[in-house]
Design a protein around this motif. Structure first.
Motif, PDB file in Angstrom:
ATOM      1  N   SER A  35       8.168  -8.103  -1.352  1.00  0.00           N
ATOM      2  CA  SER A  35       7.413  -7.081  -1.309  1.00  0.00           C
ATOM      3  C   SER A  35       5.734  -7.404  -1.058  1.00  0.00           C
ATOM      4  O   SER A  35       4.991  -6.541  -0.172  1.00  0.00           O
ATOM      5  CB  SER A  35       7.250  -6.582  -2.741  1.00  0.00           C
ATOM      6  N   VAL A  38       5.784  -7.497   2.895  1.00  0.00           N
ATOM      7  CA  VAL A  38       5.754  -6.112   3.620  1.00  0.00           C
ATOM      8  C   VAL A  38       4.393  -5.477   3.304  1.00  0.00           C
ATOM      9  O   VAL A  38       3.917  -4.886   4.366  1.00  0.00           O
ATOM     10  CB  VAL A  38       6.793  -5.235   2.972  1.00  0.00           C
ATOM     11  N   ALA A  39       3.574  -5.871   2.415  1.00  0.00           N
ATOM     12  CA  ALA A  39       2.222  -5.472   1.892  1.00  0.00           C
ATOM     13  C   ALA A  39       1.490  -5.870   2.888  1.00  0.00           C
ATOM     14  O   ALA A  39       0.510  -5.373   3.701  1.00  0.00           O
ATOM     15  CB  ALA A  39       1.929  -5.609   0.648  1.00  0.00           C
ATOM     16  N   ALA A  41       2.352  -7.189   5.958  1.00  0.00           N
ATOM     17  CA  ALA A  41       2.381  -6.756   7.240  1.00  0.00           C
ATOM     18  C   ALA A  41       1.890  -5.451   7.549  1.00  0.00           C
ATOM     19  O   ALA A  41       1.188  -5.186   8.607  1.00  0.00           O
ATOM     20  CB  ALA A  41       3.729  -6.789   7.491  1.00  0.00           C
ATOM     21  N   SER A  42       1.980  -4.546   6.485  1.00  0.00           N
ATOM     22  CA  SER A  42       1.259  -3.052   6.707  1.00  0.00           C
ATOM     23  C   SER A  42       0.016  -3.251   6.924  1.00  0.00           C
ATOM     24  O   SER A  42      -0.510  -2.259   7.661  1.00  0.00           O
ATOM     25  CB  SER A  42       1.716  -2.549   5.521  1.00  0.00           C
ATOM     26  N   ILE A  43      -0.850  -4.059   6.007  1.00  0.00           N
ATOM     27  CA  ILE A  43      -2.250  -4.122   6.125  1.00  0.00           C
ATOM     28  C   ILE A  43      -2.476  -4.778   7.396  1.00  0.00           C
ATOM     29  O   ILE A  43      -3.554  -4.222   8.323  1.00  0.00           O
ATOM     30  CB  ILE A  43      -2.833  -5.131   5.061  1.00  0.00           C
ATOM     31  N   ASN A  45      -0.985  -4.340  10.270  1.00  0.00           N
ATOM     32  CA  ASN A  45      -0.463  -3.242  11.311  1.00  0.00           C
ATOM     33  C   ASN A  45      -1.619  -2.339  11.368  1.00  0.00           C
ATOM     34  O   ASN A  45      -2.047  -1.753  12.178  1.00  0.00           O
ATOM     35  CB  ASN A  45       0.782  -2.735  10.972  1.00  0.00           C
ATOM     36  N   PHE A  46      -2.059  -2.305  10.011  1.00  0.00           N
ATOM     37  CA  PHE A  46      -3.169  -0.980  10.150  1.00  0.00           C
ATOM     38  C   PHE A  46      -4.599  -1.408  10.845  1.00  0.00           C
ATOM     39  O   PHE A  46      -5.105  -0.730  11.524  1.00  0.00           O
ATOM     40  CB  PHE A  46      -3.552  -0.722   8.532  1.00  0.00           C
TER      41      PHE A  46
END
Length: 268
Positions: A35, A38-39, A41-43, A45-46
């Motif tokens: 988790s 993933v968090a 990686a999302s940040i 990518n943003f």
């Protein structure tokens, strides 16, 4: 009761309980780690997406100039006056712009990329909306070369479409008045070719800028090749051509220079 407590406090039993609980704890830790990953990686990518958008905006709106108004020496002025004013024929699609019509997004353009302008035309009695993307620095390019050359648009596209695109690129400056379209092309080897002699009979003073070699198949010594453009915001091909076009206008016959492109290809 005492025996039961001794049984519970047995080190062997306690070790067994810990071993039974270990997979549960391990799975929980793995889930938490996933988790968190993933968090992160999302940040990440943003921020990468935000950086790309900022870079595109900067490239699009940065101020670029070309010193085309530097005073010429008397000798240079005399040379320019002694030769004919040249004609520069310009292709549209994938040379100055890239477009796609509504409902069809070519893989070259990323979804969500805003168009520089849109046009609406009627083709075969059906209204069609085109999203048009301008090649980087096209406005500066047209402004500068229009001071040196007579500009002519020659596209293999339909007139109803080409006229709208040329009007948008002209921006009311009156620099793209002469225009030729698909009906002025000839079919050759399954593609459209452009007859430069129909624009001007003196081929020594005319050159064509086109991304498609087939378009100038019959006039290779009058051609200025350029890479096809679709969506690269960092493209500088038009800017890179300015010094060359600045010098080319001084020659008495453009073919004496442009034919070297053909010779280089033969030497490879």
């Amino acid at each position: 009761m005492l025996a039961h407590n001794r049984h519970l406090g047995n080190p062997e039993n306690q070790r067994r309980r810990e071993q039974a609980q270990s997979p549960i704890v391990l799975r929980a830790m793995v889930g938490i780690a996933q988790s968190i990953f993933v968090a992160i990686a999302s940040i990440f990518n943003f921020f990468i997406l935000l950086l790309k958008k900022s870079s595109r905006a900067y490239c699009k709106y940065q101020v670029v100039t070309y010193q085309s108004n530097i005073p010429m020496s008397p000798l240079t002025t005399h040379r320019l006056l002694s030769v004919k004013r040249k004609i520069l024929v310009l292709d549209l699609d994938e040379t100055l712009i890239h477009s796609h019509h509504e409902g069809v997004l070519r893989p070259m353009v990323k979804p969500g990329t805003p168009a520089d302008f849109t046009i609406r035309v009627v083709i075969d009695r059906h209204p069609v909306k085109f999203s048009v993307h301008e090649r980087p620095h096209v406005d500066l390019f047209l402004s500068v070369v229009s001071q040196w050359y007579e500009l002519v648009v020659f596209t293999a596209s339909m007139e109803v479409y080409g006229t709208c695109v040329a009007d948008k690129l002209d921006r009311g400056r009156g620099i793209l008045k002469r225009r030729y379209f698909r009906q002025h092309c000839t079919m050759d080897f399954g593609g459209y070719t452009k007859d430069l002699s129909a624009i001007h009979p003196d081929l020594s003073s005319i050159c064509i800028l086109d991304n498609s070699p087939g378009a100038y198949r019959k006039f290779p010594h009058n051609a200025i090749p350029i890479q096809s453009w679709f969506s690269d915001p960092n493209d500088t091909c038009l800017l890179n051509l300015l010094p060359f076009l600045d010098a080319l206008r001084f020659t008495s016959d453009v073919r004496s220079i442009l034919s070297r492109n053909q010779q280089q290809l033969q030497d490879l």
